[in-house]
Design an enzyme around this catalytic site. Structure first.
Site, PDB file in Angstrom:
ATOM      1  CG  HIS A  88      31.831  -4.445 -48.649  1.00  0.00           C
ATOM      2  ND1 HIS A  88      31.874  -5.192 -49.796  1.00  0.00           N
ATOM      3  CD2 HIS A  88      31.233  -3.274 -48.986  1.00  0.00           C
ATOM      4  CE1 HIS A  88      31.332  -4.496 -50.789  1.00  0.00           C
ATOM      5  NE2 HIS A  88      30.917  -3.333 -50.308  1.00  0.00           N
ATOM      6  CD  GLU A  89      29.407  -1.018 -46.914  1.00  0.00           C
ATOM      7  OE1 GLU A  89      29.907  -0.123 -47.605  1.00  0.00           O
ATOM      8  OE2 GLU A  89      28.478  -1.741 -47.312  1.00  0.00           O
TER       9      GLU A  89
ATOM     10  CG  HIS B 179      33.391   1.204 -50.273  1.00  0.00           C
ATOM     11  ND1 HIS B 179      33.678   0.961 -51.597  1.00  0.00           N
ATOM     12  CD2 HIS B 179      32.295   0.460 -49.985  1.00  0.00           C
ATOM     13  CE1 HIS B 179      32.780   0.114 -52.097  1.00  0.00           C
ATOM     14  NE2 HIS B 179      31.933  -0.198 -51.132  1.00  0.00           N
TER      15      HIS B 179
ATOM     16  CE1 TYR C 215      31.079   1.477 -55.540  1.00  0.00           C
ATOM     17  CE2 TYR C 215      28.964   2.573 -55.850  1.00  0.00           C
ATOM     18  CZ  TYR C 215      29.708   1.523 -55.358  1.00  0.00           C
ATOM     19  OH  TYR C 215      29.079   0.504 -54.676  1.00  0.00           O
TER      20      TYR C 215
ATOM     21  CD  GLU D  39      30.444  -2.496 -54.129  1.00  0.00           C
ATOM     22  OE1 GLU D  39      30.198  -3.613 -53.629  1.00  0.00           O
ATOM     23  OE2 GLU D  39      30.377  -1.460 -53.466  1.00  0.00           O
TER      24      GLU D  39
ATOM     25  CG  ASP E  99      24.645  -2.198 -59.775  1.00  0.00           C
ATOM     26  OD1 ASP E  99      25.410  -2.748 -58.950  1.00  0.00           O
ATOM     27  OD2 ASP E  99      23.913  -1.243 -59.496  1.00  0.00           O
TER      28      ASP E  99
ATOM     29  CG  HIS F 121      26.661  -3.572 -55.941  1.00  0.00           C
ATOM     30  ND1 HIS F 121      25.968  -2.423 -56.269  1.00  0.00           N
ATOM     31  CD2 HIS F 121      27.260  -3.310 -54.764  1.00  0.00           C
ATOM     32  CE1 HIS F 121      26.130  -1.526 -55.316  1.00  0.00           C
ATOM     33  NE2 HIS F 121      26.911  -2.042 -54.388  1.00  0.00           N
TER      34      HIS F 121
END
Length: 512
Positions: free
Chosen positions: A332-333, A336, A347, A356, A416, A418
């Site tokens: 996931h990270e 980015h 973002y 996301e 948000d 997410h």
């Protein structure tokens, strides 16, 4: 999480990096100056549809070339010497330099001749007030043109640095209207999110290097990726993890090298997935590995990706949490970072939700690709992060987390990121698995339709191509539908079963 820092005198390249339109570090793969020249010439030749006017200029971000010779030339745009945020474009050139169109989100050519009525100092004060960080400071201010659906507006991009109460660094980008002094938009450069956890991945092979009789946790076969122990610190690289026996950790949290071994394993599985499946040679596609840092701060239940250090950082968790050193966290990270070096999805708003979701999608595909029996592939996000075992997010029916959106609506962009990501996560699940009951969940559709999935491999190929060839920094959900249909047509043909399933899956989440 993506973290990008503006330094010194705010050079244009650094500013665009912070806006998600230019890599903060070296560019991806070697790129063709000739392709750039031809792309700009074609833009000018098609100035009407490309919204190119006097006073505009371009710089090259990267070039992707298909097997048939088609070139996808990604460009940053300027007007009167100022960056146009949201003005980035991908020029598509066929063999023989034929014009195949351009992907962009501009509504009109940037307005020229605007003058700032608000001072930079005032913009800085407005931006400071917009931050919710526990500590904050203005790290830089620069005039830009901000493009949205209504056109372009002269604005200050102010970067507010600092840290939140939980210790997460903050690099809030605030766009302050240079005429009214009001905040137009803001987004975090540090993308905070815990997305999954397995502190114990079983006995795995990790890349190491023998140096002076000691083994370093450094993987020479994957761009030189190294793993460091911050020992509770919040800056720098800490200490390179080493072992006299070439064994790192013992599978328990009492041994601090266990977290380091998991971080190294997650990094190599992410590298291998992108390399094997998509032919991508590292996050920037330049063969250079990032590095990982473990044991960040104290009781820190989070993890983040940082463009500015080109590194991945993991906390040890806290009450109710395990350390965040797991496969889907890594996937996931670090995705980015891939997004930053390709589409650069801003973002905030719908583009932030797509950013996301892209990380959730590829984090999930890294987990499937690793085929680790201790953490088998699924469509749950963060299912092993909490000691309770409750996932953070669900791709089959995102609203099961209590906050995420299953279906698109006009209000999704106000959520948000997410939670607005739920629409794309739901789309991807339907595309890959299909609607109704399966071994992975029970997925409804927003329009009552039935969708038959095409599998992870094809769904992942379509999303990757859409991200790297067609999406730009301000792509919204309607734009993502267009981008993924273009990708499906490229890969499988317009009107193919795959193309039709992409269309059906978007309609099933109310993106028509």
């Amino acid at each position: 999480m993506r973290r990008t820092t503006l330094l010194g005198g705010l050079a244009t390249a650094a500013l665009l990096a912070a806006a998600g339109t230019l890599p903060a570090t070296a560019s991806a793969a070697p790129v063709s100056t000739d392709a750039f020249t031809r792309a700009v010439a074609q833009l000018k030749a098609h100035s009407g549809s490309a919204l190119v006017a006097d006073g505009q200029s371009f710089t090259l971000k990267n070039v992707q070339t298909d097997a048939d010779g088609t070139e996808h030339v990604r460009l940053n745009r300027y007007a009167d010497g100022l960056p146009v945020l949201g003005g980035d474009t991908v020029v598509h050139l066929g063999r023989g330099n034929t014009w195949k169109g351009a992907s962009q989100s501009l509504a009109a050519a940037p307005t020229r001749g605007a003058k700032a009525r608000v001072s930079a100092a005032t913009a800085g004060r407005v931006a400071l007030a917009a931050s919710t960080a526990a500590t904050r400071r203005v790290d830089g201010t620069q005039l830009v043109h901000d493009a949205d659906a209504a056109g372009t507006t002269l604005a200050y991009e102010v970067v507010v640095g600092g840290a939140y109460a939980d210790g997460t660094p903050s690099e809030l980008h605030v766009l302050v209207d240079a005429t009214t002094g009001k905040v137009r938009d803001s987004w975090e450069g540090v993308q905070r999110d815990g997305t999954g956890n397995t502190f114990h991945s079983g006995t795995v092979t990790v890349g190491s290097t023998l140096s002076g009789g000691t083994y370093q946790l450094a993987d020479a076969t994957r761009g030189g990726h190294k793993t460091y122990d911050l020992n509770g610190g919040t800056s720098g690289t800490g200490t390179l993890v080493t072992s006299a026996s070439n064994v790192f950790g013992d599978g328990t949290l009492a041994n601090r090298q266990t977290a380091a071994a998991d971080a190294a394993y997650g990094a190599q599985m992410t590298w291998d997935y992108y390399k094997t499946v998509h032919g991508r040679n590292g996050i920037r596609n330049d063969g250079v590995g990032a590095y990982s840092r473990v044991h960040y701060s104290s009781n820190y239940a989070n993890a983040f990706w940082s463009d500015s250090c080109f590194c991945m950082t993991y906390g040890d968790g806290g009450s109710g949490w395990y350390p965040l050193t797991s496969l889907d966290v890594a996937g996931h990270e670090m995705t980015h970072g891939v997004t930053s070096n390709t589409a650069g999805l801003r973002y905030s708003g719908e583009s932030g939700g797509l950013n996301e979701a892209t990380s959730d999608i590829f984090g999930t595909l890294v987990e499937f690709s690793a085929a680790n029996s201790k953490d088998p592939g699924d469509y749950l996000i963060g299912e092993k992060l909490r000691t309770s075992g409750v996932p953070l997010r669900y791709m089959d029916k995102p609203s099961k987390d209590g906050s995420s959106a299953d279906c698109w609506s006009r209000s999704v962009g106000r959520l948000d990121v997410h939670y607005s990501s739920g629409v794309a996560n739901h789309f991807f699940y339907l595309l890959a698995v299909g609607s109704g009951s399966s071994a992975y969940g029970n997925s409804p559709t927003c329009n009552g339709s039935t969708v038959t999935g095409i599998g992870n491999a094809k769904a992942g190929a379509i999303w990757y191509r859409a991200l790297t060839r067609y999406m730009t920094s301000r792509t919204d959900y309607a734009g993502a539908r267009t981008a993924s249909l273009s990708a499906a047509a490229d890969l499988y043909g317009s009107g193919s079963a795959e193309y039709n399933t992409v269309a059906a899956a978007w309609s099933a989440v109310s993106v028509n």
